[in-house]
Write a protein that holds these residues in place. Structure first.
Motif, PDB file in Angstrom:
ATOM      1  N   GLN A 139      30.717  23.078  16.214  1.00  0.00           N
ATOM      2  CA  GLN A 139      29.517  23.642  16.814  1.00  0.00           C
ATOM      3  C   GLN A 139      29.921  24.540  17.977  1.00  0.00           C
ATOM      4  OE1 GLN A 139      26.575  20.868  18.254  1.00  0.00           O
ATOM      5  NE2 GLN A 139      24.992  22.432  18.354  1.00  0.00           N
TER       6      GLN A 139
ATOM      7  N   ARG B  38      28.444  27.263  20.884  1.00  0.00           N
ATOM      8  CA  ARG B  38      27.238  27.728  21.562  1.00  0.00           C
ATOM      9  C   ARG B  38      27.623  28.578  22.771  1.00  0.00           C
ATOM     10  NH1 ARG B  38      27.914  22.416  21.694  1.00  0.00           N
ATOM     11  NH2 ARG B  38      28.406  21.370  23.658  1.00  0.00           N
TER      12      ARG B  38
ATOM     13  N   ASN C 147      23.948  29.876  18.561  1.00  0.00           N
ATOM     14  CA  ASN C 147      24.517  28.605  18.177  1.00  0.00           C
ATOM     15  C   ASN C 147      25.049  28.711  16.749  1.00  0.00           C
ATOM     16  OD1 ASN C 147      24.643  25.792  17.089  1.00  0.00           O
ATOM     17  ND2 ASN C 147      23.814  25.272  19.094  1.00  0.00           N
TER      18      ASN C 147
END
Length: 262
Positions: free
Chosen positions: A53, A55, A67
């Protein structure tokens, strides 16, 4: 998209036990903190799964509050990484985009981007042969797929990210000792390497922008008795400025009993 990788590795076939690596990376560009990347990798027996992930943070959020959520699943054969499915979902205030790449054991057989980019040129299947996705490429390095005593950092990693095909070239410089400080995630033996990007297809290069000439320095930790190497700090001087990606949190666990019973 061609062959469906889901039939080879169902969603409920997440590896249990085995080895797990979790690390958090901060990305700085031009001295400013711009992104944070959280990666989790797990492999056991012949199967692996990675999630990532990314961001934007800090001042970068004012330019693009974005994101990225990526996953990669596949199999491991004698330290060789064979991806089966890669997905990457991008979400921002400006719009969303989803990418999916399906692989067979010879490389990427098909890919889909929604919504499609009308300005992107397709990458030929012949060029995609034997390439891996960006997340599987990370495991390729960690496992030392192409590493040996002469090239402990590894050699070339062929990558296809759904838009471009390129080789990541690793060059060993010397052994180093990585010292912990208030932001470092590791203290111990490591490797100093250089990396180069060799574009193959899908790039629009001009005389002013050439990723192949960007200067780099990569520090990697040697863990688990030298069985694995983990990238910890990347310094890259690009045509647009200096970029530093530094791991700030790093944990590793091994459940060999779980791996045997999986």
């Amino acid at each position: 998209m061609g062959a469906r990788a889901e039939t080879l590795l169902p969603d409920d076939s997440v590896p249990h036990g085995g080895t797990q690596l979790d690390w958090v990376t901060e990305v700085h560009f031009g001295g400013l903190r711009v992104a944070e990347i959280d990666v989790k990798a797990r492999w056991t027996g012949a199967r692996y799964q990675l999630t990532s992930q990314t961001r934007t943070v800090g001042a970068a959020q004012y330019l693009s509050d974005a994101n990225y959520l990526a996953t990669a699943r596949g199999i491991i054969e004698r330290k060789s990484v064979k991806p089966l499915l890669f997905t990457n979902d991008y979400r921002s205030a400006d719009g969303n985009q989803a990418l999916q790449i399906a692989f067979d054991l010879d490389g990427a057989v098909g890919y889909l981007i929604v919504p499609a980019d009308p300005n992107a040129d397709p990458v030929a299947r012949s060029v995609r042969h034997a390439a891996v996705d960006p997340l599987s490429a990370l495991l390729h390095v960690v496992l030392g797929t192409t590493a040996d005593s002469q090239a402990p950092c590894g050699r070339a990693v062929p990558i296809f990210d759904g838009r471009s095909r390129y080789d990541l070239l690793l060059d060993y410089v010397r052994d180093i000792t990585i010292a912990a400080d208030e932001t470092a995630a590791y203290d111990g033996p490591g490797l100093l390497c250089k990396i180069r990007l060799q574009p193959m297809d899908g790039f629009e290069m001009t005389g002013d922008v050439d990723p192949g000439r960007w200067q780099s320095r990569l520090e990697m930790a040697s863990v688990s008795g030298g069985r694995f190497v983990v990238p910890l700090r990347l310094s890259l001087r690009t045509d647009f400025g200096g970029l530093v990606a530094r791991v700030t949190q790093f944990t590793m666990s091994e459940d060999l009993d779980g791996a045997k019973s999986d």
